[in-house]
Scaffold this motif. Structure first.
Motif, PDB file in Angstrom:
ATOM      1  N   LEU A 199      39.203  26.474  32.461  1.00 23.95           N
ATOM      2  CA  LEU A 199      38.220  26.707  33.516  1.00 23.95           C
ATOM      3  C   LEU A 199      37.834  28.184  33.570  1.00 23.95           C
ATOM      4  N   ALA A 200      38.792  29.076  33.384  1.00 24.07           N
ATOM      5  CA  ALA A 200      38.514  30.517  33.364  1.00 24.07           C
ATOM      6  C   ALA A 200      37.551  30.853  32.236  1.00 24.07           C
ATOM      7  N   PHE A 201      37.726  30.214  31.098  1.00 21.02           N
ATOM      8  CA  PHE A 201      36.832  30.440  29.969  1.00 21.02           C
ATOM      9  C   PHE A 201      35.406  30.035  30.327  1.00 21.02           C
ATOM     10  N   GLU A 202      35.254  28.877  30.978  1.00 22.66           N
ATOM     11  CA  GLU A 202      33.921  28.419  31.404  1.00 22.66           C
ATOM     12  C   GLU A 202      33.290  29.415  32.379  1.00 22.66           C
ATOM     13  N   LEU A 203      34.082  29.867  33.350  1.00 19.03           N
ATOM     14  CA  LEU A 203      33.557  30.780  34.373  1.00 19.03           C
ATOM     15  C   LEU A 203      33.271  32.173  33.814  1.00 19.03           C
ATOM     16  N   SER A 204      33.947  32.548  32.750  1.00 17.98           N
ATOM     17  CA  SER A 204      33.752  33.887  32.185  1.00 17.98           C
ATOM     18  C   SER A 204      32.324  34.106  31.691  1.00 17.98           C
ATOM     19  N   ALA A 205      31.628  33.033  31.369  1.00 17.37           N
ATOM     20  CA  ALA A 205      30.235  33.153  30.936  1.00 17.37           C
ATOM     21  C   ALA A 205      29.342  33.665  32.066  1.00 17.37           C
ATOM     22  N   CYS A 206      29.806  33.584  33.294  1.00 15.43           N
ATOM     23  CA  CYS A 206      29.031  34.014  34.461  1.00 15.43           C
ATOM     24  C   CYS A 206      29.254  35.482  34.809  1.00 15.43           C
ATOM     25  N   PHE A 207      30.188  36.141  34.144  1.00 13.04           N
ATOM     26  CA  PHE A 207      30.516  37.526  34.486  1.00 13.04           C
ATOM     27  C   PHE A 207      29.533  38.513  33.872  1.00 13.04           C
ATOM     28  N   GLU A 208      29.297  39.600  34.601  1.00 11.93           N
ATOM     29  CA  GLU A 208      28.483  40.714  34.116  1.00 11.93           C
ATOM     30  C   GLU A 208      29.371  41.948  34.074  1.00 11.93           C
ATOM     31  N   TYR A 209      29.342  42.631  32.938  1.00  6.09           N
ATOM     32  CA  TYR A 209      30.169  43.820  32.755  1.00  6.09           C
ATOM     33  C   TYR A 209      29.300  45.065  32.871  1.00  6.09           C
ATOM     34  N   PRO A 210      29.823  46.102  33.500  1.00  3.57           N
ATOM     35  CA  PRO A 210      29.050  47.339  33.597  1.00  3.57           C
ATOM     36  C   PRO A 210      28.857  47.960  32.210  1.00  3.57           C
ATOM     37  N   PRO A 211      27.766  48.696  32.018  1.00  2.00           N
ATOM     38  CA  PRO A 211      27.531  49.323  30.708  1.00  2.00           C
ATOM     39  C   PRO A 211      28.685  50.248  30.317  1.00  2.00           C
ATOM     40  N   GLY A 212      29.136  50.111  29.075  1.00  2.00           N
ATOM     41  CA  GLY A 212      30.186  50.983  28.561  1.00  2.00           C
ATOM     42  C   GLY A 212      31.599  50.574  28.938  1.00  2.00           C
ATOM     43  N   ALA A 213      31.757  49.568  29.796  1.00  2.00           N
ATOM     44  CA  ALA A 213      33.099  49.116  30.201  1.00  2.00           C
ATOM     45  C   ALA A 213      33.208  47.628  29.912  1.00  2.00           C
ATOM     46  N   SER A 214      34.185  47.246  29.111  1.00  2.00           N
ATOM     47  CA  SER A 214      34.292  45.829  28.755  1.00  2.00           C
ATOM     48  C   SER A 214      35.531  45.152  29.324  1.00  2.00           C
ATOM     49  N   ALA A 215      36.389  45.892  30.015  1.00  2.00           N
ATOM     50  CA  ALA A 215      37.657  45.322  30.469  1.00  2.00           C
ATOM     51  C   ALA A 215      37.508  44.448  31.704  1.00  2.00           C
ATOM     52  N   VAL A 216      36.814  44.916  32.733  1.00  2.00           N
ATOM     53  CA  VAL A 216      36.726  44.183  33.998  1.00  2.00           C
ATOM     54  C   VAL A 216      35.259  44.042  34.410  1.00  2.00           C
ATOM     55  N   PRO A 217      34.823  42.809  34.692  1.00  2.00           N
ATOM     56  CA  PRO A 217      33.437  42.630  35.132  1.00  2.00           C
ATOM     57  C   PRO A 217      33.217  43.175  36.541  1.00  2.00           C
ATOM     58  N   SER A 218      31.984  43.470  36.837  1.00  2.00           N
ATOM     59  CA  SER A 218      31.642  43.994  38.163  1.00  2.00           C
ATOM     60  C   SER A 218      30.910  42.959  39.018  1.00  2.00           C
ATOM     61  N   HIS A 219      30.253  41.992  38.361  1.00  2.00           N
ATOM     62  CA  HIS A 219      29.445  41.000  39.083  1.00  2.00           C
ATOM     63  C   HIS A 219      29.641  39.620  38.464  1.00  2.00           C
ATOM     64  N   VAL A 220      29.290  38.611  39.248  1.00  2.00           N
ATOM     65  CA  VAL A 220      29.279  37.241  38.758  1.00  2.00           C
ATOM     66  C   VAL A 220      27.905  36.644  39.081  1.00  2.00           C
ATOM     67  N   HIS A 221      27.366  35.907  38.143  1.00  2.00           N
ATOM     68  CA  HIS A 221      26.094  35.219  38.352  1.00  2.00           C
ATOM     69  C   HIS A 221      26.409  33.773  38.702  1.00  2.00           C
ATOM     70  N   TRP A 222      25.999  33.356  39.894  1.00  2.00           N
ATOM     71  CA  TRP A 222      26.309  32.004  40.348  1.00  2.00           C
ATOM     72  C   TRP A 222      25.126  31.434  41.116  1.00  2.00           C
ATOM     73  N   GLN A 223      24.662  30.274  40.681  1.00  2.00           N
ATOM     74  CA  GLN A 223      23.560  29.548  41.314  1.00  2.00           C
ATOM     75  C   GLN A 223      22.360  30.467  41.576  1.00  2.00           C
ATOM     76  N   GLY A 224      21.989  31.210  40.545  1.00  2.00           N
ATOM     77  CA  GLY A 224      20.815  32.069  40.618  1.00  2.00           C
ATOM     78  C   GLY A 224      20.999  33.369  41.376  1.00  2.00           C
ATOM     79  N   GLN A 225      22.204  33.657  41.795  1.00  2.00           N
ATOM     80  CA  GLN A 225      22.474  34.902  42.522  1.00  2.00           C
ATOM     81  C   GLN A 225      23.383  35.807  41.702  1.00  2.00           C
ATOM     82  N   ARG A 226      23.176  37.105  41.860  1.00  2.00           N
ATOM     83  CA  ARG A 226      24.049  38.111  41.248  1.00  2.00           C
ATOM     84  C   ARG A 226      24.934  38.658  42.358  1.00  2.00           C
TER      85      ARG A 226
END
Length: 165
Positions: A121-148
């Motif tokens: 399930l985490a793998f499925e949800l990971s497709a919704c994550f947005e990572y800040p430019p230059g940083a790949s370790a921790v996402p900053s936002h999630v895209h869900w149902q058309g919202q950021r």
């Protein structure tokens, strides 16, 4: 999956699968403050005079399925309980930890307040994550149902404070 502590083989065949039992067990789960076996078994599920002690690798609540919204909001089901063991899905409160590569979500307070999201399930949800430019370790936002949505990271203190083995 839930097993007797002395089970030698821990697989799908030897785990508890009865829905009514799982719902009863996990709906009564709480931190072990009984004065008995607290160091070895940080959680307890009372059933009458019987005490069921529980230990786990990470969190006692493991979210396994994202249930369809239907007419309401989506819910996360945990510990094999289907609709009977489910919490509202709060995508902005997902907590990805770079230190262990796991994903967490709010769980019932009596069970520590934080639950682990199953790997698939985490793998499925990971497709919704947005990572800040230059940083790949921790996402900053999630895209869900058309919202950021910005990730709140408010569960991090609970992971450090909640009992675990």
């Amino acid at each position: 999956q839930l097993f007797l502590d002395d089970s030698k083989m821990k697989n799908f065949i030897t785990c508890f699968k009865d829905l009514q039992f799982l719902v009863t067990f996990f709906s009564r789960l709480r931190p072990n403050r009984s004065g008995r076996y607290e160091a070895s078994f940080p959680f307890l599920s009372p059933c009458g005079r019987e005490r069921n002690f529980l230990r786990c690798e990470d969190r006692p609540v493991v979210f396994t399925h994202l249930l369809a919204a239907g007419s309401g909001s989506p819910r996360l089901s945990y510990c094999g309980g289907g609709e009977a063991l489910a919490v509202p899905f709060e995508p902005e409160r997902l907590l990805p930890l770079a230190t262990n590569g796991r994903l967490y979500h709010p769980a019932p307070e009596r069970a520590g307040g934080v639950g682990l999201v199953r790997s698939a399930l985490a793998f499925e949800l990971s497709a919704c994550f947005e990572y800040p430019p230059g940083a790949s370790a921790v996402p900053s936002h999630v895209h869900w149902q058309g919202q950021r949505l910005p990730l709140t990271m408010d569960l991090a203190p609970l992971l450090l404070a909640a009992p675990q083995l």
